[in-house]
Design an enzyme around this catalytic site. Structure first.
Site, short mmCIF file in Angstrom:
data_model
loop_
_atom_site.label_atom_id
_atom_site.label_comp_id
_atom_site.label_asym_id
_atom_site.label_seq_id
_atom_site.Cartn_x
_atom_site.Cartn_y
_atom_site.Cartn_z
N GLU A 173 47.83 45.91 33.16
CA GLU A 173 47.50 44.52 33.48
C GLU A 173 47.58 43.74 32.19
O GLU A 173 46.91 44.06 31.21
CB GLU A 173 46.08 44.42 34.05
CG GLU A 173 45.93 44.98 35.45
CD GLU A 173 44.51 44.87 35.99
OE1 GLU A 173 44.26 45.44 37.07
OE2 GLU A 173 43.66 44.24 35.33
N ASP A 217 35.50 35.42 33.67
CA ASP A 217 35.50 36.43 32.61
C ASP A 217 34.27 36.35 31.73
O ASP A 217 33.76 35.27 31.44
CB ASP A 217 36.75 36.27 31.74
CG ASP A 217 37.97 36.83 32.45
OD1 ASP A 217 37.93 38.02 32.80
OD2 ASP A 217 38.93 36.09 32.65
#
Lengths: 405, 281
Positions: B54, B65
């Site tokens: 990824e 995040d």
């Protein structure tokens, strides 16, 4: 794509997907999606419940102090020598701004949903204060995220929130202003999704927030219609309000969108001037993108990275705008203008001296454009300016700027 | 596509399953700490033991995040990373002959600004296999998910603890490649939920889909990876890797000669951890 769905009205949005034309939507992480759908259901149920409306009406009257006056600013009118200028006195609400209208609606909804932990983002601190206030009133835990830069420049409001029992979390990430406070609030929400209600302060974010906050703020426009009818026997000819996310403006504008004789002006923050690049005027100086759950006009670079907004006013210092404003801009119903830091400062001083009302720096942006628009209008033109907040919180900052000259 | 008509993602998960183990899915941020070092890290990942990569697309406002990946994105943006340069990294990786599947992971706005159609054409041509776009739930599938599937790029969806049985079919409906199960409500890099709960959740998802299920959020060590590998088809590690990047930098935040190996050594440990758990093929 942006044509009104029902061509006879500008008031039918959003559609079932939360869209106003191409704007709006639900651009959020999967973790939040079930909750956003639950919120939408809860809000729809509340809207249909007379008990909820009665509770709202009682709170607005007895706690907030509504209706707020529609006041003819005679000296300001004489000063400009044109339109009759009316001020919608939202600064007289409990907590000192229009923000409380929306917070009351959301907190009552949170109670219906059984949520006991409330989070909010704030820029100038007005929304944070309103949220902290109603959390105190209803005995709910309150956490307010505020950019570290704003914590420094809006110290009086930080202290107010703390007095009210809220926890103020200074946000150190990114530009340390309103957008970062919103990021951090979203991070909190994604983490504490089961217990927490996110009380968004403006007509932005994922559906249903833009429509819900608009509905709560529309009391401003509905009262204005009635009051103007009482005072002058007719509708106003023009409306003017400042825009950061755009909740005070949407609240004033929305009930008038289908009245073609009413000119409507939104005023964005032009900071040091649009050409300087240092501004917060998403419509005038930005383009459509996706941030904080919705598609709307944003300040961004070619790579889609969000650019820093700049405004003297912490409440307007945001690189986006509510999606319904983006749509109203594109369909041409509302005309969006801007005012610089300097123009806002001048207006701040002018209205203080002429009317004995110290406006919030946010509201001073709207007043700055009145200086230009009012003299062009005939004496029988009825102009309503939304005085969205009071300026007590700005006095230390303005004093410092003026002392430096 | 491989010769068997499977996508690179499908054949890689199948190959790991045939070896009786979970796949190691590694996340690094493109352009962190700079373009050259990040490219070197990317090119070293397959040999270190990454089965699927990824590649994080930096964004100024990464709402989902935690601090480690926020900081990684800021380092990359400061060093001039753009989506265009991220695609260039992938192009170079493919030209070097690597066939490890690459999934771009990030937020929608950089892709929207690039132009969805042009982005999908370029991504497909360069050899991007899949996309994970955090702020595109199924309700917004017309934006990118459906065009991506049409362009032959997998659209990998996140399923979370809040995704109940009623909602799972919707989340899985246009998902392809694999399902990424986020093991907790929260931002990336937080503490891991109980392993039993993770296993139960994977079993629940598998009742709704034949796709492989990879589990992430909170995996930091070889022991974590091994524990997750017991119940999942893939283990995703991200924050721990970008923290390795951060800790390897000098006082000015520049890459050092230890930066690449700081990442690859952890990847190798994680790969070994996963291999301690044997699963029925």
């Amino acid at each position: 794509m942006n044509a009104p769905r029902n061509p006879n009205t500008y008031r039918s949005g959003p559609d079932e997907n939360g869209r106003f034309g191409m704007f709006g939507g639900r651009f959020v992480a999967e973790t939040l999606m079930p909750l956003i759908l639950e919120l939408e259901q809860a809000y729809d149920a509340a809207k249909a419940d007379p008990a909820y409306h009665a509770e709202m009406a009682g709170g607005l009257k007895h706690y907030v102090g509504r209706p707020s006056p529609l006041y003819l600013a005679e000296r300001l009118t004489d000063h400009f020598g044109g339109a009759r200028i009316y001020l919608k006195r939202e600064e007289l609400n409990h907590t000192g701004s229009h923000k409380v209208n929306n917070v009351l609606g959301q907190i009552l909804l949170a109670r219906r949903m059984g949520k006991k932990r409330i989070i909010a983002e704030t820029g100038a601190g007005q929304h944070g204060v309103a949220t902290a206030t109603l959390c105190a009133r209803y005995g709910l835990e309150c956490i307010v995220y505020m950019g570290a830069v704003d914590v420094a420049r809006q110290a009086p409001n930080v202290f107010r929130m703390q007095m009210l029992g809220a926890t103020v979390v200074p946000v150190e990430s990114g530009t340390k202003t309103l957008k970062d406070a919103m990021n951090e609030a979203l991070r909190d929400w994604v983490t504490n999704v089961a217990t927490t209600f996110y009380c968004i302060g403006t007509v932005a974010g994922p559906h249903p927030y833009p429509a819900m906050v608009r509905d709560f703020q529309s009391i401003i426009g509905r009262e204005t219609r009635e009051q103007m009818q009482e005072l002058e026997g007719r509708l106003p000819d023009s409306l003017i309000a400042c825009i950061g996310g755009g909740s005070n403006a949407m609240g004033l504008f929305h009930p008038f969108l289908d009245d073609p004789t009413v000119e409507i002006y939104g005023v964005e923050a032009a900071g040091h001037g649009i050409p300087s690049g240092l501004h917060a005027a998403s419509l005038t100086g930005g383009r459509p993108g996706v941030l904080h759950g919705n598609r709307t006009y944003l300040l961004m670079d070619d790579d889609g990275q969000i650019k820093d907004a700049h405004s003297i006013s912490a409440g307007l210092d945001y690189p986006g705008i509510g999606p319904e404003h983006s749509w109203l801009n594109d369909v041409g119903r509302v005309k969006y203008l801007s005012a610089t830091d300097e123009e806002a400062l001048e207006a701040f001083q002018l209205i203080s001296k002429l009317e004995g009302i110290i406006p919030a720096l946010e509201s001073a942006h709207a007043l700055a454009r009145v200086a230009e628009l009012a003299p062009q209008k005939p004496r029988d033109h009825l102009m309503v300016v939304n005085l969205s907040g009071r300026g007590d919180k700005d006095i230390p900052q303005v004093a410092e700027i003026l002392a430096g000259r | 596509m491989t010769e068997t008509g499977q996508t690179r993602i499908q054949s890689r998960f199948a190959a790991c399953a045939a070896q009786g183990r979970a796949a190691l899915v590694t996340f690094v941020t493109a352009g962190d700490p700079d373009f050259e070092t990040a490219s070197a890290i990317l090119n070293a990942l397959p040999e270190a033991g990454a089965d699927v990569i990824e590649l994080g697309v930096p964004f100024t406002d990464p709402m989902a995040d935690g601090v480690p990946i926020q900081l990684a994105g800021q380092r990359a943006l400061k060093a001039g990373q753009t989506l265009k340069r991220t695609l260039a990294m992938v192009e170079a990786f493919r030209k070097a002959g690597h066939d490890t599947p690459i999934v771009l992971m990030g937020y929608y706005n950089p892709i929207w600004a690039y132009g969805v159609e042009r982005f999908l054409q370029d991504a497909r041509r360069i050899g991007v296999d899949g996309l994970i776009v955090v702020d595109l739930p199924p309700e917004e599938d017309v934006e990118l998910c459906l065009p991506a599937l049409e362009a032959g790029i997998s659209f990998i969806r996140l399923a979370t603890p809040t995704t109940d049985d009623k909602r799972l079919p919707k989340v899985l409906s246009n998902t392809s490649g694999f399902v990424y199960y986020v093991s907790m409500t929260g931002v990336t890099g937080g503490a891991i939920a109980s392993y039993d709960a993770v296993g139960d959740a994977v079993a629940r998802i598998k009742r709704h889909t034949d796709l492989p299920v990879a589990v992430g959020f909170g995996v930091k060590t070889a022991a974590d990876a091994a524990a997750i590998a017991k119940g999942a088809d893939g283990v995703v590690v991200g924050s721990a890797l970008v923290e390795r990047v951060r800790l390897s930098l000098d006082a000015d935040g520049k890459a050092t000669d230890k930066t690449v190996s700081a990442v690859t050594s952890l990847v190798a440990e994680l790969a070994a951890g996963i291999r301690t758990v044997s699963k029925a093929a």
